[in-house]
Write a protein that holds these residues in place. Structure first.
Motif, mmCIF file in Angstrom:
data_model
loop_
_atom_site.group_PDB
_atom_site.id
_atom_site.type_symbol
_atom_site.label_atom_id
_atom_site.label_comp_id
_atom_site.label_asym_id
_atom_site.label_seq_id
_atom_site.Cartn_x
_atom_site.Cartn_y
_atom_site.Cartn_z
ATOM 1 N N GLN A 49 0.849 -1.151 0.079
ATOM 2 C CA GLN A 49 0.196 -0.134 0.060
ATOM 3 C C GLN A 49 0.705 1.322 0.118
ATOM 4 O O GLN A 49 1.854 1.262 0.693
ATOM 5 N N GLY A 50 0.533 2.140 -1.113
ATOM 6 C CA GLY A 50 1.070 3.468 -0.824
ATOM 7 C C GLY A 50 2.638 3.369 -1.591
ATOM 8 O O GLY A 50 3.507 4.444 -1.824
ATOM 9 N N GLU A 51 2.892 2.509 -2.201
ATOM 10 C CA GLU A 51 4.044 2.291 -3.387
ATOM 11 C C GLU A 51 3.945 3.133 -4.518
ATOM 12 O O GLU A 51 2.632 3.097 -4.995
ATOM 13 N N ALA A 97 -11.609 10.734 -9.076
ATOM 14 C CA ALA A 97 -12.714 11.173 -8.445
ATOM 15 C C ALA A 97 -13.465 10.265 -7.609
ATOM 16 O O ALA A 97 -14.287 10.617 -6.752
ATOM 17 N N THR A 98 -13.321 8.903 -7.902
ATOM 18 C CA THR A 98 -13.823 7.934 -7.070
ATOM 19 C C THR A 98 -13.105 7.478 -5.778
ATOM 20 O O THR A 98 -13.335 6.575 -5.178
ATOM 21 N N ASN A 99 -11.908 8.343 -5.612
ATOM 22 C CA ASN A 99 -11.025 8.100 -4.470
ATOM 23 C C ASN A 99 -10.365 6.742 -4.240
ATOM 24 O O ASN A 99 -10.551 6.170 -3.259
ATOM 25 N N PRO A 100 -9.956 6.422 -5.403
ATOM 26 C CA PRO A 100 -9.449 5.027 -5.588
ATOM 27 C C PRO A 100 -8.309 4.855 -4.700
ATOM 28 O O PRO A 100 -7.295 5.843 -4.488
ATOM 29 N N LYS A 107 4.275 15.089 -12.800
ATOM 30 C CA LYS A 107 4.035 15.670 -11.668
ATOM 31 C C LYS A 107 2.691 15.480 -10.901
ATOM 32 O O LYS A 107 2.827 15.305 -9.673
ATOM 33 N N ILE A 108 1.675 15.284 -11.736
ATOM 34 C CA ILE A 108 0.371 15.092 -11.008
ATOM 35 C C ILE A 108 0.325 13.431 -10.480
ATOM 36 O O ILE A 108 -0.007 13.399 -9.229
ATOM 37 N N PHE A 109 1.108 12.631 -11.036
ATOM 38 C CA PHE A 109 1.400 11.376 -10.360
ATOM 39 C C PHE A 109 2.154 11.194 -9.202
ATOM 40 O O PHE A 109 1.687 10.690 -8.268
ATOM 41 N N HIS A 110 2.904 12.203 -9.306
ATOM 42 C CA HIS A 110 3.899 12.300 -7.996
ATOM 43 C C HIS A 110 3.337 13.002 -6.807
ATOM 44 O O HIS A 110 3.284 12.580 -5.697
ATOM 45 N N GLU A 111 2.213 13.875 -7.243
ATOM 46 C CA GLU A 111 1.475 14.403 -6.247
ATOM 47 C C GLU A 111 0.389 13.497 -5.714
ATOM 48 O O GLU A 111 0.043 13.669 -4.384
ATOM 49 N N HIS A 116 0.801 10.324 -5.350
ATOM 50 C CA HIS A 116 1.752 9.394 -4.584
ATOM 51 C C HIS A 116 1.741 9.913 -3.300
ATOM 52 O O HIS A 116 1.807 9.140 -2.237
ATOM 53 N N ARG A 117 2.106 11.133 -3.182
ATOM 54 C CA ARG A 117 2.555 11.975 -2.048
ATOM 55 C C ARG A 117 1.118 11.959 -1.125
ATOM 56 O O ARG A 117 1.260 12.330 0.176
ATOM 57 N N GLN A 118 0.006 11.880 -1.843
ATOM 58 C CA GLN A 118 -1.275 12.112 -1.053
ATOM 59 C C GLN A 118 -1.538 10.683 -0.748
ATOM 60 O O GLN A 118 -2.710 10.527 0.114
ATOM 61 N N GLY A 119 -0.807 9.701 -0.837
ATOM 62 C CA GLY A 119 -1.211 8.334 -0.233
ATOM 63 C C GLY A 119 -1.532 7.157 -1.287
ATOM 64 O O GLY A 119 -1.855 5.979 -0.799
ATOM 65 N N ASN A 120 -1.603 7.641 -2.532
ATOM 66 C CA ASN A 120 -2.375 6.632 -3.447
ATOM 67 C C ASN A 120 -1.333 5.341 -3.848
ATOM 68 O O ASN A 120 0.030 5.745 -3.947
ATOM 69 N N THR A 121 -1.660 4.413 -4.144
ATOM 70 C CA THR A 121 -0.618 3.203 -4.559
ATOM 71 C C THR A 121 -0.799 3.399 -6.197
ATOM 72 O O THR A 121 -1.902 3.631 -6.776
#
Length: 223
Positions: A30-32, A157-160, A182-186, A188-193
């Protein structure tokens, strides 16, 4: 979060069996932020389809959140695809007759989210990709980079908890690639895998981990 154990996917082409995946093993926490890199025909898209529950392996075990995929019903798998996983494709996959905000809203309608909450989530998603001012525009009124940002907004939008990108920078120029990454890195920083499939070495090495795929086999790459 993701465990692939000896996953194989075989296609019958004439009299020949072709292994798109051949006893592939992969663990993602999770979070990688993991990138999967390989040439055309190496099995990248098949791997993404299996991780994203769009396809099933012929053999092996896929554990998603410690549960074997085969234990889920079709309805449960559909719910996972709609709620747990956000997909971003190379070709954007936007509906041409719908505006940017309507494209982003669509998966929320499938989820049964109420109108007021839908509006709020759509606005927030478009703001996160810096596209709120283009909400009323149709896809053909947007540049390639803007269309990809709409596709990312639709995915988030679905908060996956898991975002899968299949060559999301493949059709973009280098400046726009940088904006999308840049969006993908952001995210990731917000906790998405994030699992990013690419054939671009420079894009792949922006992830925390790089996994190489060739002839359906996976191996870790040191970065």
């Amino acid at each position: 979060m993701i465990d692939l154990i000896d996953i194989s996917r075989v296609y019958q082409i004439g009299a020949e069996k072709v292994y798109a995946l051949n006893k592939a093993n992969l663990h993602i926490d999770q979070g990688e932020f993991v990138s999967i890199i390989g040439p055309s025909g190496s099995g990248k898209s098949t791997l993404m389809n299996i991780i994203g529950c769009l396809d099933m392996a012929d053999s092996g075990t896929y554990l998603l959140d410690d549960t074997p995929i085969e234990d889920y019903t079709e309805n449960e798998l559909a719910a996972i695809r709609n709620q747990k996983i956000g997909f971003v494709f190379q070709s954007f996959n936007l509906i041409n007759k719908l505006t940017a905000e309507e494209n982003v809203e669509l998966p929320l309608i499938y989820q049964g989210v109420g109108k007021a909450e839908r509006r709020q989530r759509v606005q927030e998603a478009l703001e996160r990709v810096d596209l709120a001012k283009r909400a009323k525009h149709l896809p053909n009124e947007l540049s390639g980079g803007q269309q990809q940002r709409v596709a990312i907004a639709r995915a988030i939008a679905t908060n996956p908890s898991l975002i899968l990108g299949d060559e999301p920078t493949g059709n973009l120029d280098s400046k726009t690639m940088g904006e999308i990454m840049k969006i993908f890195h952001e995210l990731h920083r917000q906790g998405n895998t994030i699992v990013l499939i690419t054939h671009d070495d420079d894009i792949a090495r922006q992830a925390s981990r790089v996994v190489h795929i060739l002839d359906g086999k996976l191996s870790e790459v040191k970065i």
